[in-house]
Design an enzyme around this catalytic site. Structure first.
Site, PDB file in Angstrom:
ATOM      1  N   GLY A 175       0.822  -1.199   0.000  1.00  7.66           N
ATOM      2  CA  GLY A 175       0.000   0.000   0.000  1.00  7.66           C
ATOM      3  C   GLY A 175       0.854   1.244   0.000  1.00  7.66           C
ATOM      4  O   GLY A 175       2.025   1.216   0.400  1.00  7.66           O
ATOM      5  N   CYS A 176       0.279   2.350  -0.436  1.00  8.90           N
ATOM      6  CA  CYS A 176       1.046   3.593  -0.556  1.00  8.90           C
ATOM      7  C   CYS A 176       1.536   4.070   0.808  1.00  8.90           C
ATOM      8  O   CYS A 176       2.728   4.319   1.007  1.00  8.90           O
ATOM      9  CB  CYS A 176       0.221   4.660  -1.268  1.00  8.90           C
ATOM     10  SG  CYS A 176      -1.452   4.860  -0.627  1.00  8.90           S
ATOM     11  N   TYR A 177       0.615   4.196   1.773  1.00  7.30           N
ATOM     12  CA  TYR A 177       1.031   4.605   3.115  1.00  7.30           C
ATOM     13  C   TYR A 177       2.018   3.603   3.707  1.00  7.30           C
ATOM     14  O   TYR A 177       3.016   3.974   4.330  1.00  7.30           O
ATOM     15  CB  TYR A 177      -0.178   4.699   4.054  1.00  7.30           C
ATOM     16  CG  TYR A 177      -0.974   5.957   3.959  1.00  7.30           C
ATOM     17  CD1 TYR A 177      -0.424   7.185   4.309  1.00  7.30           C
ATOM     18  CD2 TYR A 177      -2.310   5.940   3.560  1.00  7.30           C
ATOM     19  CE1 TYR A 177      -1.175   8.355   4.258  1.00  7.30           C
ATOM     20  CE2 TYR A 177      -3.073   7.096   3.500  1.00  7.30           C
ATOM     21  CZ  TYR A 177      -2.504   8.303   3.851  1.00  7.30           C
ATOM     22  OH  TYR A 177      -3.256   9.449   3.804  1.00  7.30           O
TER      23      TYR A 177
END
Lengths: 344, 344, 344, 344
Positions: free
Chosen positions: A147-149
């Site tokens: 995921g990006c985060y």
């Protein structure tokens, strides 16, 4: 090396096109979506006269016959179904959604409020945090792209987590993201007039990247306790900053930590550890695959502040996906990914 | 009630004009700056044909003769000098700068890197956190108007601090502000092309509002230890959000805390405590004097997240200054401050 | 092919770095500015660990010895002086400023309010509108790179101007630009808080690109009369749109004009003429060297509307400069310039 | 004076609430929408603890019984149906949509692509351009509140149109608007990631305000020919600028025109004619009911450039609607509308 992209009309999909259009080894074989079978430039006019490709329906059989590698840029809940179908064909898959990331049964359902993928697929999937899981990625059939985060947080915490320097219950992550992370789905909350000149917190203590971060942290340090993680929406399009606060088991200076981080990321071109007193801004990685990290130990409290920035569509999605595809194919991980940030 | 404003051409000064232009009791007597003596609309064309006033030089003697109350919207380092001059005239002063806030000798010098005001003035100055220091404000001669970040943080922490519920060394504050807080001074970092589509951290662990926050917290709970406080620049003009993370001494539910906060702010119209599950966004207070607060206890970690938003030019500067002027003059604190947020 | 850049720390200069860093033929030999001799990443941290180069003082002699081609990304008024010095060395120069563009004596002084370059240099300089002046550019020693607005306007008008289809006194150009065009110089008007959520007109009927546009139009159609041209500042960083209104001598349909434009730009990869009913948006060229053009004939008035968009730092500055350098060196004009727009 | 608002949850509706909440004479009696019957703050949290009102269903009978005046902030196509129902009750209506503006049968259908209102209602409706139609507005039963673009354009053209100074076929209008004009309806084109850092043209030569502008211009000067009018979307929330280009029948200087305009708008507090050399920016009217106008005659071409700015939700919608309600009720037209622009 022939590549197919499923879910091409989302922002992650179109970023894959931007990268792969110039990739020296991978060639875009076909692009797919559930939308009308029109030329991609109908959906994205910036590709007019550049990318002539037509959007095609999703025919797993045919895609498997014609491609060497498939990127799933599809939403959570869709990827798991497609992945199951690709299982029966001898084809490798890189999934940008959250569907294949969580190993612990029940975790996906608890955080995503959806039915998860078959446990067999999940177990086979390798977590594609490129800088740290290179050995497993090389041999993977399914790659669960982070995921990006989670990417920003894990690259920010890895050196101190692996050295078991963190006081286990002290991790607090304040995340901020541009709106492209929310994709192109229509909602009142994504309207320009609602986001512009505004700043909001969302998913307070319930962001679905939480278990993915904890799962990886626990692999590095089995003592880590649940993290505090909240996310905010920035009035900008691209970019993530995570500001991470931790207590360290032993007193360290900023200089010592900068050294530790520089050593940890030696030979990893996409992670740039800034010198003492210098902190990365989001624009400094926009359009690129970099993750830039700044560090500061507060002498008054002993607490360490870690600042980690990425472009959520690049290192946080399409860029890391291509980086993983490079690793999978024993190419230099940076192949086709060396574009500089667009500044200003 | 005749009002003079010194430092009118800054964003805090012009916001004072916006409020006072419609105030039913206060009348703008004169406006001052170190700039040319031209009509204010030359500097701010939005006031063309509305506010005919001319900018005047700063003549303390004359101002004291003609005014009942003076607002200093001057920068740190300038206010202390002016305040000293007004000391000799029987005139009340509300200072929007940081010059009169820090009681502890040496603190100002340490955090502002400037020479501080005379200790006698500092000692006499009352910290103008309107909702909590009303009794002292009523009798003050000098009011040190709180800093913008400090206002958001202190209103967010007051109920748990006063009840001594906070684990003393657990306070972490992640602040975010629009650019109007930096004022109109020219710097590369404030250029549109540098701020737009960007997000940066600044003053990592060294923001000058830190001692002001700690000073007030210690008045409420003498056990409080140094806080962790960093600030970020949002690509927007107006508004502050502080996301505050604390550990509580005893387990509480979100509902219990919402009740505690609602009770604490009963009768305080400008602090709006949101119900459980609802968190304020910055735009929801823009242009108004509100401070909106949202609360969440994470069941996994027991940690409390407090979200506090203000308009930095209103509740964070000019709005609270007028609120303090109202209190000083025994008016309803909300007089002239009831404008709704501008939405969208 | 060794390249030196003078004026590297401006936005035009740093965009040259972004392009040239990946150019397959040109190599950055040295970078120069009037600032401190520090590594470029001190000024632009996004280049940290990517571009190790040090900023150097401007020593014309030494630059001439070591370089094959010089880009002047210096401001108007500075370029003319440097160009005169390079005249004495056998080295080719591409000047991004307005100093070498205006052939008519007195025009430069009238519009730029500065002393112009020596007439001999101006006369030798070739106007680098890549798509239309390729033959002269190939043989040039000095190239006057066109202005950003002028590029958008001239590419938008060329097909109808060259065919002498325009009613001579009917040209009205409404220009809009992002703020990066104003560069990094400090002014109140460029502060984020002044530009954001704002839109202003500037240089009403007195923009300095006016004579440059007219000069080129007159080469195509000697009947053209003075144009009406005003410019506006958009609350965004990159991009220009010019909306151009003209009357045509003979009635034409939108379809006929689209055909005319497509024919005119056949074989010119950077000019994309949109089909009838489709109009380009600025974001659709951001970060790329494209100029996209849309056309519409209003049946009610017979008037033609031309919409032309570019990225002001690319096709409007650094991109076209490199395109000209390619032409000068008999490379494919698109060499090193094929990056797709960054979308979203 | 009891007011009901229908269509309260749109941006026009909520702006009516902002104004009427402080209006000294009008009182909000009830607020209506087709959405759930919940407190308005559920939809707009910035009204939490300020406006306790509940959204109600639209019951024309009951509304007519309880209210003195109804604002229709409903979309085109809906207003005409509601207006027809209110016809049977003795109640005055101010309609913010385009449904009642076009007198010429067939025009509405041609430009709005919808079925129009009954001709009898349209004929009775008065076009509510407050500064110019005050006498008719005073006696109206139905007021067709002008379109946002139409307001900016007509106030900008009125003085020269009424004096018949315009060359009839020379009017070109380049309109630019923030996104709040598009309202809250969900569309890909209104997503933040599509609007931010972007600028697009839309409705090229086919904006539905065209006939409304021409209808009013023809009342002032029956020689006026069809106008050229295109509109662009600004990456900002509030505000419209129209840049208008016209040829004048006789040569005039900028000074003469400024005088003409100042004379024309004498006693009209909301139209501010700027002095020669000064042009309004959109932010200078944001949040206020002002329309600011700048003028320039280009000596080279003789053409007049008119710059006209408004806040599209205020003077372009809710503000002018309340101004018309004031006129209708023989109040000072500025009653409750004197808020200053929010700057910055």
């Amino acid at each position: 090396m022939k590549i197919s992209i499923i879910g091409t009309t989302g922002y992650g999909g179109v970023e894959l096109l931007r990268i792969l259009h110039h990739h020296p080894v991978f060639k875009i074989q076909s692009i797919h979506s559930t939308k009308d079978e029109v030329p991609i430039w109908h959906e994205y006019p910036h590709l007019y006269q550049v990318l002539g490709k037509q959007l095609e329906k999703i025919d797993v059989e045919e895609i498997s016959l014609n491609s060497d590698l498939v990127f799933l840029a599809t939403p959570s809940g869709v990827s798991s179904k497609l992945a199951a179908q690709f299982l029966h064909h001898n084809i490798r898959v890189i999934d940008l959604s959250g569907d294949l990331r969580l190993k612990e049964p029940g975790e996906y359902e608890a955080w995503y409020k959806k039915t998860g993928a078959d446990q067999s697929i999940v177990e086979e999937a390798v977590y594609g945090l490129s800088e740290w899981n290179e050995k497993q990625i090389e041999k993977a059939r399914f790659i669960a792209n982070p995921g990006c985060y989670a990417t920003a947080v894990l690259l920010g915490l890895a050196p101190v987590a692996k050295e078991k320097l963190i006081v286990p219950d002290s991790i607090i992550i304040d995340g901020k993201s541009g709106t492209s992370g929310a994709g192109k789905s229509l909602s009142k909350a994504s309207l320009f007039a609602e986001v512009n000149e505004n700043f909001k917190i969302y998913k307070v203590n319930e962001h679905q990247h939480t278990p993915e971060i904890e799962q990886q942290l626990l692999e590095w340090d089995e003592n880590i306790e649940p993290i505090t993680f909240s996310t905010h929406l920035l009035p900008m399009t691209r970019g993530i900053m995570t500001t991470i606060y931790v207590k360290l088991r032993a007193q360290s200076s900023t200089e010592q930590l900068v050294d530790l981080y520089k050593e940890a990321y030696k030979g990893k071109p996409f992670v740039r550890v800034r010198p003492h007193g210098n902190y990365p801004a989001v624009k400094e990685v926009q359009g690129s695959n970099y993750c830039d990290i700044g560090l500061n130990v507060d002498e008054r409290t002993g607490r360490l502040t870690i600042v980690s920035v990425i472009d959520n569509l690049m290192k946080g999605a399409a860029g890391q996906a291509v980086q993983n595809a490079n690793i999978l194919n024993r190419l230099n991980p940076a192949t086709g990914l060396e574009m500089l940030p667009l500044y200003p």
